[in-house]
Design a protein around this motif. Sequence first.
Motif, short mmCIF file in Angstrom:
data_model
loop_
_atom_site.label_atom_id
_atom_site.label_comp_id
_atom_site.label_asym_id
_atom_site.label_seq_id
_atom_site.Cartn_x
_atom_site.Cartn_y
_atom_site.Cartn_z
N PHE A 53 61.09 55.12 -50.06
CA PHE A 53 61.63 55.45 -51.22
C PHE A 53 61.62 56.78 -51.50
O PHE A 53 61.11 57.71 -51.18
N PRO A 54 62.54 57.05 -52.84
CA PRO A 54 62.86 58.38 -53.16
C PRO A 54 61.70 59.32 -53.71
O PRO A 54 61.69 60.51 -53.20
N ALA A 55 60.48 58.63 -54.08
CA ALA A 55 59.25 59.49 -54.63
C ALA A 55 58.78 59.96 -53.22
O ALA A 55 58.01 60.90 -53.19
N ILE A 56 58.86 59.42 -52.08
CA ILE A 56 57.76 59.97 -50.90
C ILE A 56 58.95 60.70 -49.87
O ILE A 56 58.63 60.54 -48.65
N LYS A 57 59.98 61.02 -50.18
CA LYS A 57 61.27 61.77 -49.35
C LYS A 57 60.53 62.95 -48.80
O LYS A 57 59.96 63.86 -49.39
N GLN A 58 60.52 62.84 -47.35
CA GLN A 58 59.93 64.09 -46.81
C GLN A 58 60.76 64.30 -45.11
O GLN A 58 61.40 63.50 -44.87
N ASP A 59 60.64 65.43 -44.90
CA ASP A 59 61.12 65.69 -43.62
C ASP A 59 60.33 65.66 -42.26
O ASP A 59 59.39 66.64 -41.81
N GLY A 60 60.20 64.40 -41.78
CA GLY A 60 59.38 64.10 -40.48
C GLY A 60 59.24 65.11 -39.28
O GLY A 60 58.61 65.71 -38.87
N THR A 61 60.97 65.60 -39.04
CA THR A 61 61.02 66.41 -37.95
C THR A 61 60.39 67.68 -38.14
O THR A 61 59.66 68.46 -37.46
N GLN A 62 60.48 68.31 -39.60
CA GLN A 62 59.86 69.33 -39.99
C GLN A 62 58.46 69.49 -39.94
O GLN A 62 57.81 70.57 -39.33
N PHE A 63 57.71 68.38 -40.27
CA PHE A 63 56.51 68.25 -40.13
C PHE A 63 55.91 68.36 -38.70
O PHE A 63 55.10 69.14 -38.18
N CYS A 64 56.70 67.81 -37.90
CA CYS A 64 56.31 67.74 -36.41
C CYS A 64 56.93 69.21 -35.74
O CYS A 64 55.92 69.66 -34.86
N ASP A 65 57.68 69.81 -36.13
CA ASP A 65 57.80 71.30 -35.69
C ASP A 65 56.66 72.15 -36.30
O ASP A 65 56.14 72.84 -35.25
#
Length: 227
Positions: free
Chosen positions: A195-207
């Motif tokens: 959902f828009p409220a929980i938009k995050q960058d999973g690749t950035q987190f894994c970096d």
Amino acid sequence: MKLTYYGHSALLVESAEASVIIDPFLSGNPASGADPKDIKVDAVLLTHGHSDHLGDAVEIAKNNDCPIFGVYELADYCQDKGAKVQHMNIGGATSYHGFTIKYTPALHSSSIKEGDTWIYLGEPAGILLTLEGKTLYHAGDTALFGDMRLIGERHAIDAAFLPIGDMLTMGPDDALLAARWLRAGKVIPVHYNTFPAIKQDGTQFCDRLKQEGIEGYPLKPGESLET
């Protein structure tokens, strides 16, 4: 062991010993790419009762003639819907069909709305799942809490599934600290971008995990990981 992510927090675990699905929010999530009718498992495991986690649990359990594992009130609710269940509670463990499941604390809430009424479905939880000699930790929906360090100290976790969406669970910063405390071999971010409220960058987190010396895998819905 094969781990397949179906978006949000849904995870299919397949091994030579057993197959289970955790929090099967499939038909209500257009990004999942999975049809509940195609899911073949020995058990359904639930972390809590919110509709985006309970999802298609009852249908899948009925289709496979298998039990739903859940905290007591949630299991009772599923039983009232016609499913076989195994009542559990936080801190308790049991073995079934080649795997062991243990419920851990989580900081969240757990309820479902039917009509104008909210139904309390017990305490939210995380899940430690052990099969084929490997242990997986699905944190469920949770805030960061100090006992994650204890969970990491007491259990050799091969893979951890951590929410990063923020707003309704911990966000990337807290999930990064949780990953350090858990000392898992692999970390997979979940509960984001649905959902828009929980938009995050999973690749950035894994970096960011990689910078800490932690293996991170930003799986897309339908992608699998062998462990």
